[in-house]
Design an enzyme around this catalytic site. Structure first.
Site, mmCIF file in Angstrom:
data_model
loop_
_atom_site.group_PDB
_atom_site.id
_atom_site.type_symbol
_atom_site.label_atom_id
_atom_site.label_comp_id
_atom_site.label_asym_id
_atom_site.label_seq_id
_atom_site.Cartn_x
_atom_site.Cartn_y
_atom_site.Cartn_z
ATOM 1 N N ARG A 147 0.851 -1.195 0.000
ATOM 2 C CA ARG A 147 0.000 0.000 0.000
ATOM 3 C C ARG A 147 0.884 1.242 0.000
ATOM 4 O O ARG A 147 1.870 1.314 0.744
ATOM 5 C CB ARG A 147 -0.908 0.007 1.234
ATOM 6 C CG ARG A 147 -2.015 1.048 1.160
ATOM 7 C CD ARG A 147 -2.822 1.119 2.446
ATOM 8 N NE ARG A 147 -2.144 1.907 3.466
ATOM 9 C CZ ARG A 147 -2.735 2.344 4.587
ATOM 10 N NH1 ARG A 147 -3.996 2.024 4.840
ATOM 11 N NH2 ARG A 147 -2.067 3.050 5.465
ATOM 12 N N HIS A 218 -9.269 6.782 2.589
ATOM 13 C CA HIS A 218 -9.798 7.017 3.937
ATOM 14 C C HIS A 218 -11.117 7.784 3.951
ATOM 15 O O HIS A 218 -11.305 8.677 4.782
ATOM 16 C CB HIS A 218 -8.747 7.721 4.805
ATOM 17 C CG HIS A 218 -7.573 6.868 5.133
ATOM 18 N ND1 HIS A 218 -6.283 7.171 4.723
ATOM 19 C CD2 HIS A 218 -7.476 5.690 5.795
ATOM 20 C CE1 HIS A 218 -5.461 6.226 5.135
ATOM 21 N NE2 HIS A 218 -6.160 5.305 5.785
ATOM 22 N N GLU A 345 -4.603 -7.623 4.632
ATOM 23 C CA GLU A 345 -3.755 -6.561 5.167
ATOM 24 C C GLU A 345 -2.921 -7.114 6.323
ATOM 25 O O GLU A 345 -3.419 -7.865 7.154
ATOM 26 C CB GLU A 345 -4.641 -5.409 5.654
ATOM 27 C CG GLU A 345 -3.900 -4.223 6.207
ATOM 28 C CD GLU A 345 -4.853 -3.095 6.599
ATOM 29 O OE1 GLU A 345 -4.377 -1.967 6.771
ATOM 30 O OE2 GLU A 345 -6.077 -3.354 6.732
#
Length: 408
Positions: A147, A218, A345
């Site tokens: 990421r 986000h 993740e």
């Protein structure tokens, strides 16, 4: 085999974790993760005051019935506090069932669908040079998907961008500040949209076309802004663009989907299949981002992913360090068993956390594996956990440059 007692443990080895421990009349112990970043004590109260009294005396084998009892038996349903508490009970019961069977939980879910789950790490930097150093550090650690988050000119501090790393240094970013009130950060969407495409152009030029790259917005963009970002990033072949717009408005993703082919990952703050109904049936996303910890546990997330599979949508479970090692293990057992797994993740926990929570999962050549220990494969050291008392900590609040409170 009935539930004899249930205890709620709170410890803070670098950050706060909430763990439910269930013990059966046969002496079998199961652990579940109930950590809800910045609202941990709300889940503690929900468990101690409302769920634990309902658990004692129940049949520990009846996982499905217990899940339905806790969810349908309460007038107030859903929401992160409720679903995190139910998830902890669910994980603990799966842990117990695996230990009684002498099998890792993934075997009870149907066995392996793969030899390991592809994991992505978090690289960030205030400048391109610092970002490149972070990417190289992650590649050295074995990550095969990364990421990308970076500072934006004109903004002082941005969530998701940790301190700049030296070469060879491990990424250890803790966004929850141990302060009485949340830290306030600034934001300007125009600056961000102008800057990010150039960042990905530079990363591709430096690291080539083969490295899977991800990015998290986000929730800070309107649907039109999200579509603009998705289109501007198309030349750089992202693995996904995450949380590009607030997910509560599921219909907003129709606008984004119609205007960009960049794959979309949504759901880090969603906690129920109902939150995904439009997103899945209209195929508005490519990856489900909820965590097993906040999505009702293994039982609920397995059903959600079976629903998603009908539409070709894959998993991308939330897995930063605000998920405890217990929650991480639960996600890995499910990930190994799912056919429609996508990626997971992974932010490695710090050394103190891994002393409190002894784990059996491994990370090798970019892949995570839950291990072969019966149950979830995680144990907790009570004495050591007690030396790390709860400390209030909050994620930052986001404001525009004119002072207006803005979305995450």
């Amino acid at each position: 085999m009935r539930i004899e007692r249930a205890e709620v443990l709170v410890t803070s080895p670098g950050r706060n974790f909430v763990t439910l421990r269930i013990t059966t009349t046969d002496g079998v112990v199961g652990l579940g993760d109930a950590t809800l970043n910045g609202r941990e004590l709300a889940v503690v109260s929900y468990l101690r005051d409302h769920l634990v009294p309902l658990l004692v005396g129940r049949e520990a084998n009846d996982i499905e019935d217990t899940w339905q009892y806790l969810y349908r038996g309460a007038y107030w349903r859903r929401g992160p506090v409720t679903m995190s508490a139910i998830a902890a009970v669910d994980m603990a019961l799966w842990d117990i069932k695996g230990k009684v069977a002498g099998l890792p939980v993934y075997q009870l879910l149907g066995g392996r669908s793969r030899r390991g789950g592809l994991a992505y790490g978090h690289a960030s930097g205030s400048t391109l040079e610092a970002l490149f150093t972070s990417v190289r550090n992650h590649l050295d650690e074995g990550f095969r998907a990364i990421r990308i988050q970076t500072g934006v000119p004109g903004l002082k501090k941005i969530y998701g961008v940790g301190g700049d790393q030296a070469r060879g240094q491990k990424y250890d970013y803790e966004p929850a500040g141990r302060t009485a009130v949340p830290v306030e950060e600034d934001w300007d969407t125009r600056f961000y949209l102008q800057h990010i495409p150039g960042v990905f152009e530079a990363v591709r030029a430096e690291f080539g076309a083969g490295l899977p790259l991800l990015h998290d917005a986000h929730h800070r963009l309107t649907p039109n802004q999200a579509a603009q970002l998705g289109r501007s990033l198309e030349p750089y072949d992202l693995f996904w663009l995450e949380d590009c717009t607030p997910a509560e408005n599921q219909e907003a993703l129709r606008r984004v989907r119609a205007m960009t082919t960049t794959p979309l990952a949504i759901g880090e703050v969603l906690n129920s299949v109902h939150d995904y109904q439009t997103l899945i049936t209209e195929q508005l996303i490519d990856y489900v981002r909820s965590s097993v910890t906040h999505g009702g546990g293994i039982t609920a997330m397995r059903k959600l992913m079976d629903f998603a599979a009908i539409y070709g949508i894959r998993s991308g479970f939330h897995g930063p360090t605000d998920i405890s090692p217990v929650g991480m293990a639960a996600a890995l057992h499910l990930s190994i068993a799912l056919h429609n797994f996508g990626i997971v993740e992974y932010m490695p926990h710090n050394a103190q956390t891994l002393e409190v929570f002894r784990t059996g999962y491994t990370f090798t050549d970019g892949l995570l594996d839950p291990g072969e220990a019966p149950g979830l494969g995680v144990e907790v050291d009570d004495e050591l956990a007690a030396t790390f008392p709860y400390t209030p900590a909050y994620l930052p609040v986001n404001r525009l440059l004119d002072g207006t409170v803005h979305d995450w």
